[in-house]
Motif scaffolding. Structure first.
Motif, PDB file in Angstrom:
ATOM      1  N   ILE A  30     -54.927  47.034 -69.769  1.00  0.00           N
ATOM      2  CA  ILE A  30     -55.218  47.424 -68.378  1.00  0.00           C
ATOM      3  C   ILE A  30     -54.662  46.343 -67.439  1.00  0.00           C
ATOM      4  O   ILE A  30     -54.914  45.152 -67.650  1.00  0.00           O
ATOM      5  CB  ILE A  30     -56.735  47.630 -68.171  1.00  0.00           C
ATOM      6  N   SER A  31     -53.924  46.785 -66.427  1.00  0.00           N
ATOM      7  CA  SER A  31     -53.248  45.827 -65.536  1.00  0.00           C
ATOM      8  C   SER A  31     -54.215  45.290 -64.485  1.00  0.00           C
ATOM      9  O   SER A  31     -54.127  45.632 -63.299  1.00  0.00           O
ATOM     10  CB  SER A  31     -52.072  46.501 -64.839  1.00  0.00           C
ATOM     11  N   VAL A  32     -55.121  44.427 -64.891  1.00  0.00           N
ATOM     12  CA  VAL A  32     -56.125  43.905 -63.951  1.00  0.00           C
ATOM     13  C   VAL A  32     -55.455  43.056 -62.864  1.00  0.00           C
ATOM     14  O   VAL A  32     -55.830  43.108 -61.699  1.00  0.00           O
ATOM     15  CB  VAL A  32     -57.204  43.084 -64.696  1.00  0.00           C
ATOM     16  N   GLY A  33     -54.416  42.298 -63.285  1.00  0.00           N
ATOM     17  CA  GLY A  33     -53.713  41.442 -62.320  1.00  0.00           C
ATOM     18  C   GLY A  33     -53.126  42.247 -61.183  1.00  0.00           C
ATOM     19  O   GLY A  33     -53.249  41.871 -60.012  1.00  0.00           O
ATOM     20  N   LYS A  34     -52.529  43.389 -61.521  1.00  0.00           N
ATOM     21  CA  LYS A  34     -51.914  44.225 -60.479  1.00  0.00           C
ATOM     22  C   LYS A  34     -52.991  44.819 -59.571  1.00  0.00           C
ATOM     23  O   LYS A  34     -52.795  44.962 -58.371  1.00  0.00           O
ATOM     24  CB  LYS A  34     -51.102  45.357 -61.113  1.00  0.00           C
ATOM     25  N   LEU A  35     -54.129  45.163 -60.187  1.00  0.00           N
ATOM     26  CA  LEU A  35     -55.225  45.712 -59.374  1.00  0.00           C
ATOM     27  C   LEU A  35     -55.733  44.653 -58.398  1.00  0.00           C
ATOM     28  O   LEU A  35     -55.980  44.941 -57.225  1.00  0.00           O
ATOM     29  CB  LEU A  35     -56.367  46.177 -60.284  1.00  0.00           C
ATOM     30  N   GLU A  36     -55.876  43.411 -58.905  1.00  0.00           N
ATOM     31  CA  GLU A  36     -56.328  42.315 -58.028  1.00  0.00           C
ATOM     32  C   GLU A  36     -55.308  42.101 -56.904  1.00  0.00           C
ATOM     33  O   GLU A  36     -55.682  41.944 -55.740  1.00  0.00           O
ATOM     34  CB  GLU A  36     -56.466  41.011 -58.829  1.00  0.00           C
ATOM     35  N   MET A  37     -54.041  42.147 -57.275  1.00  0.00           N
ATOM     36  CA  MET A  37     -52.989  41.902 -56.286  1.00  0.00           C
ATOM     37  C   MET A  37     -52.961  42.994 -55.220  1.00  0.00           C
ATOM     38  O   MET A  37     -52.666  42.728 -54.059  1.00  0.00           O
ATOM     39  CB  MET A  37     -51.636  41.845 -57.018  1.00  0.00           C
ATOM     40  N   SER A  38     -53.323  44.218 -55.630  1.00  0.00           N
ATOM     41  CA  SER A  38     -53.285  45.320 -54.660  1.00  0.00           C
ATOM     42  C   SER A  38     -54.345  45.160 -53.570  1.00  0.00           C
ATOM     43  O   SER A  38     -54.267  45.798 -52.524  1.00  0.00           O
ATOM     44  CB  SER A  38     -53.453  46.666 -55.365  1.00  0.00           C
ATOM     45  N   MET A  39     -55.337  44.311 -53.798  1.00  0.00           N
ATOM     46  CA  MET A  39     -56.333  44.043 -52.755  1.00  0.00           C
ATOM     47  C   MET A  39     -55.703  43.190 -51.651  1.00  0.00           C
ATOM     48  O   MET A  39     -56.002  43.323 -50.470  1.00  0.00           O
ATOM     49  CB  MET A  39     -57.548  43.305 -53.322  1.00  0.00           C
ATOM     50  N   ILE A  40     -54.800  42.288 -52.098  1.00  0.00           N
ATOM     51  CA  ILE A  40     -54.137  41.408 -51.128  1.00  0.00           C
ATOM     52  C   ILE A  40     -52.965  42.157 -50.482  1.00  0.00           C
ATOM     53  O   ILE A  40     -52.701  42.026 -49.297  1.00  0.00           O
ATOM     54  CB  ILE A  40     -53.622  40.129 -51.834  1.00  0.00           C
ATOM     55  N   LYS A  41     -52.274  42.945 -51.312  1.00  0.00           N
ATOM     56  CA  LYS A  41     -51.109  43.684 -50.811  1.00  0.00           C
ATOM     57  C   LYS A  41     -51.356  45.179 -51.013  1.00  0.00           C
ATOM     58  O   LYS A  41     -51.000  45.746 -52.049  1.00  0.00           O
ATOM     59  CB  LYS A  41     -49.855  43.250 -51.567  1.00  0.00           C
ATOM     60  N   PRO A  42     -51.962  45.838 -50.031  1.00  0.00           N
ATOM     61  CA  PRO A  42     -52.370  47.240 -50.202  1.00  0.00           C
ATOM     62  C   PRO A  42     -51.212  48.183 -50.518  1.00  0.00           C
ATOM     63  O   PRO A  42     -51.412  49.214 -51.138  1.00  0.00           O
ATOM     64  CB  PRO A  42     -52.988  47.606 -48.853  1.00  0.00           C
ATOM     65  N   ASN A  43     -49.995  47.823 -50.122  1.00  0.00           N
ATOM     66  CA  ASN A  43     -48.900  48.772 -50.356  1.00  0.00           C
ATOM     67  C   ASN A  43     -48.452  48.789 -51.816  1.00  0.00           C
ATOM     68  O   ASN A  43     -47.572  49.540 -52.190  1.00  0.00           O
ATOM     69  CB  ASN A  43     -47.718  48.504 -49.421  1.00  0.00           C
TER      70      ASN A  43
END
Lengths: 360, 499
Positions: free
Chosen positions: B44-57
């Motif tokens: 599961i790409s948790v890192g990408k999910l976390e990053m999407s909080m900072i970068k919504p796009n």
């Protein structure tokens, strides 16, 4: 040559049905894409011989009533940030006023080009803005589709967004429904741009919605709901201003309603049965065809202004080619949507039949 | 089976408190970080999910699915641990992973900002300004994370049983206080709370299995479970994925059968007693039929009643997508004299392909709200008859109050049962409205199009006063036409059952 009544187009049954058709296609696209539909209706009316300014003015007046009906639904679903709308509204009104002033100034050249009482300068200006902005929009959608199909999880460049978030331009204002903090200065700029484009070509949402998503960082549903709420006020303000200038043809507005308020239901239904990526692809294709359609008409305005040397008899060919391409765009888009709706309906009927058989 | 969920701010020393508390109670201490590591191990790409909080796009369809998978993984991992052990969990949102599980002790740990900044300065070797910025950014991202995953406000005290400010209480005393609190009967597992947890576990396990299979990886399904039966709804366009679901879910332990329903949307029906043959229920079915919606039942239990176990017999669910796992005949069904019509209603809804699942909660509005998944986009929430033990007026008032309460808290239209007809169906009232609106529309269009020259002369030229009058006229006339014609179209579509 189109017959005029005091600067407005004389409407016969054929003309009227074409405007209703423009409204229907615009409504279907608007419900399907979730944004405007003006990119089809405005050039469509210009191709029928309505001046650019009257097309924009009648369309923005139509948008006023349509947004009023739509924003109520979005409000019920909690997708409207009224506080954000109010901040954007202030400068969007200035943007609209600016657009009306420019359009009116350019439109005062009037009547020389035989295209319905507007001026070639005004029509050229509207066409150029239309082609420029919608080219950018369609290219960005296509790039997005390409990335999605390659299964990449990164979005478009974040350079501008990161730049603004690092700057933290104060004062920052918190919006509870959208759940974001946005710099007042950014709000003012986005409001101004949205208002200007809504007033110039009637497609403010193409700037407002992406700006809310990518610059402010709010969710797509809240962006769409807030934009529709904003469109209601911008449409109202645009209608007031253009009507004051004598540019609104209320008959065209009424004919657009006849088609669009039916079409919007069909378009919304389409979103339930078509994949997200297909929706974006169809949107991009339709917008590109609309851009080409408008671009074809540009040499005609350049000739009318005396900037290029072309045979005046060719005007009719430019206009017809532009009109045909626009109709191809609309009919293609609507066909894809209707095909998917019918296919889904048949599929569902089969499932229902299977379920009722098993239940017996 | 006790679980204490500690939601902590970064550098609030909440993790130390969790460890101290676990040691005192002799419980297992589970951190979010440990579960996240396990999630990463299963892909599961948790890192990408976390990053999407900072970068919504960065958020795209794939990442939104990944969110579902992550949530299912965390829920499943937490439930599995709790069902075999007593645990203290510390992280962000353990309490929100287990909605409707009554015995969770939900603790929020906060600390003075200066204290947290000092902690960050020491542990990360940062300057005061950098440490402050770090803490503010992490708080903001966590806030967005909770909103994104659960649709809730992380800081709202309503989600916690107790909030402890470690500025005014040392860790030892705080852990002692929590030890005492944990002994209260409110936080002990009961058969109904264990049942609720097992239902959540079953839904999460089913979701994870679908995520692992390439046929259903990208299926947009909504899953609820009750009494070892997962109910899934899927979008009609994903019919191929839906066909594979029963086979994929064969391996879920204790799963009696699977109910799979195609639906465009979900309607939540809140009621105390269900009777599908009643007039209001028929109206609801009519709306569901029109919208192609699945109906999810949420039973609001009468005061003092424990949740019932709904008996399910093999013959109950004769639908095409049924999966029985070959074990139903061995199941000892619990005999219930009266389940207030729930089992019959589920049976009937399943027969007609409209079942969207079932769950039940005790009679508090807040518990009811907590049990509703905020990430599901319900197209409608219907409040039926509740608090039946009360008098008629009190019942009406309670239903109205619940409707208002839910309208404020949930992003979906909420209506009472008696409003269904007037708002969504076509009856004599609607026919009268249609006639009136149609006549007005015809009149307006006839007037304008038979007097075009007059209308156009009013729209052009004139004095300043004319211009002002004209602008005002257009400003009023356009929305009036839209309102009249829009309502006419809407009513005609209602009549044709196309909405």
């Amino acid at each position: 040559m189109h017959e005029l009544m005091g600067g407005f187009l004389r409407l016969d049954l054929i003309n009227s049905l074409q405007v209703v058709f423009l409204g229907l296609v615009g409504g279907i696209l608007s419900g399907f894409i979730g944004s405007g539909g003006a990119f089809f209706m405005t050039p469509g009316m210009m191709n029928l011989g309505v001046s650019g300014i009257t097309s924009v003015a009648s369309n923005i007046t139509h948008k006023f009533g349509k947004a009023m009906m739509g924003s109520k639904k979005h409000g019920e679903l909690g997708n409207v940030d009224k506080k954000l709308s109010m901040f954007l509204l202030v400068t969007s009104f200035i943007g609209i006023r600016l657009a009306v002033w420019i359009n009116t100034m350019l439109g005062q050249g009037g009547g020389s080009h035989g295209e319905g009482g507007g001026s070639p300068a005004g029509d050229l200006y509207i066409s150029l803005i239309f082609v420029g902005i919608l080219s950018l929009v369609s290219i960005s959608i296509l790039m997005d589709v390409k990335k999605t199909s390659k299964d990449e999880s990164t979005g478009p460049s974040r350079v501008i967004v990161d730049f603004f978030s690092k700057l933290k331009l104060k004062p920052l204002i918190y919006f509870p429904v959208a759940d974001v903090k946005v710099s007042l200065w950014l709000l003012l700029i986005v409001g101004l741009a949205t208002g200007y484009l809504a007033g110039t070509i009637g497609v403010g949402g193409f700037i407002g919605v992406p700006a809310m998503i990518y610059v402010f960082g709010i969710s797509a549903t809240v962006a769409a709901g807030t934009e529709l709420y904003l469109a209601m006020f911008m449409g109202g303000w645009g209608a007031l201003n253009y009507a004051f200038e004598g540019a609104v043809d209320i008959r065209l507005t009424m004919l657009l309603y006849l088609g669009s308020l039916v079409g919007i239901y069909i378009g919304v239904y389409g979103t339930k049965v078509v994949k997200e990526v297909v929706i974006r692809l169809v949107t991009a294709i339709i917008i590109i065809l609309c851009v080409f359609s408008r671009a074809i008409a540009i040499p005609m305005y350049l000739r009318q202004l005396g900037w290029v040397d072309l045979n005046p008899a060719w005007d009719v060919y430019f206009n017809e080619a532009s009109k045909i391409l626009l109709y191809v765009a609309g009919i293609t888009g609507v066909s894809i949507i209707l095909y998917n709706i019918i296919r889904a309906y048949v599929q569902q009927s089969k499932i229902k039949a299977a379920l009722s058989l098993t239940a017996k | 089976m006790q679980i204490i969920c500690i939601s902590k701010e970064v550098f609030s020393t909440g993790d130390e408190l969790a460890k101290r508390l676990a040691k005192k109670l002799g419980y297992e201490c589970v951190s979010r970080d440990a579960l996240v590591e396990d999630a990463i191990k299963v892909g599961i790409s948790v890192g990408k999910l976390e990053m999407s909080m900072i970068k919504p796009n960065l958020l795209n369809e794939k990442l939104i699915l990944e969110k579902e998978h992550y949530r299912a993984f965390m829920t499943s991992a937490l439930c599995e641990k709790v069902l075999i052990n007593n645990i203290v969990y510390h992280g962000r949102t353990g309490h929100l992973l287990l909605p409707g599980v009554a015995h969770v002790l939900r603790v929020r740990i906060i600390a003075d900002k200066e204290y947290r900044i000092n902690q960050a300065m020491q542990k990360l070797n940062l300057s005061w300004a950098k440490a402050k910025e770090y803490i503010e950014n992490v708080d903001e991202d966590t806030h967005k994370w909770v909103k994104f995953f659960y649709g809730e406000d992380w800081g709202s005290a309503v989600h916690y049983d107790i909030v402890i400010n470690l500025q005014y209480m040392n860790i030892d005393n705080a852990s002692s206080a929590l030890c005492t609190l944990a002994q209260l009967p409110d936080f002990q597992a009961t058969p109904s709370s264990v049942k609720a947890m097992k239902n959540i576990l079953l839904s999460a396990q089913a979701r994870l299995l679908l995520a692992k299979d390439k046929r259903t990886y990208d299926a947009n399904v909504k899953i609820t479970a009750d009494n070892d039966i997962p109910s899934l709804t899927y979008l009609p366009r994903q019919v191929q994925a839906a066909e594979a679901i029963p086979e994929i879910l064969k391996s879920v332990k204790d799963c009696k059968k699977v109910i799979v329903t195609p639906a465009n949307t979900n309607i939540l029906w809140i009621q105390e007693k269900y009777e599908l043959s009643s007039e209001p229920a028929k109206r609801l079915l009519e709306v569901a039929e029109k919208w192609n919606s699945a109906i999810e039942l949420l039973r609001l239990l009468p005061e003092g009643e424990e949740p019932a176990v709904i008996p399910v017999a093999k013959s109950d669910i004769p639908i095409s997508k049924e999966y029985n796992g070959g074990i139903e005949d061995d199941i000892q069904e619990v005999e219930i004299k009266n389940d207030d019509g729930v089992s019959d209603t589920i049976k009937e809804l399943t027969k007609i392909g409209r079942s969207g699942g079932f769950h039940q909660v005790k009679n508090s509005f807040q518990d009811l709200l907590s049990s509703i998944d905020k990430t599901v986009n319900y197209s409608l929430i219907v409040v039926g008859d509740i608090f039946l033990a009360k008098g008629y007026s009190a019942r009406l008032r309670a239903a109205r109050e619940l409707k208002n309460f839910l309208s404020e808290k949930i992003k979906a239209p909420v209506v009472n049962m008696d409003e269904l007809k007037s708002q969504f169906l076509f009856g004599p009232k609607q026919l009268v409205r249609l006639l009136v609106f149609s006549v007005c529309v015809i009149l307006l269009y006839t007037l304008v199009f038979t007097n075009q020259e007059l209308v156009l002369s009013l729209l052009k030229g004139g004095t300043l006063q004319d211009k002002i009058l004209r602008a005002g006229g257009v400003f009023i006339f356009s929305p009036v036409v839209a309102y009249l014609y829009g309502n006419t179209v809407s009513l005609i579509l209602k009549l044709l059952k196309f909405e």
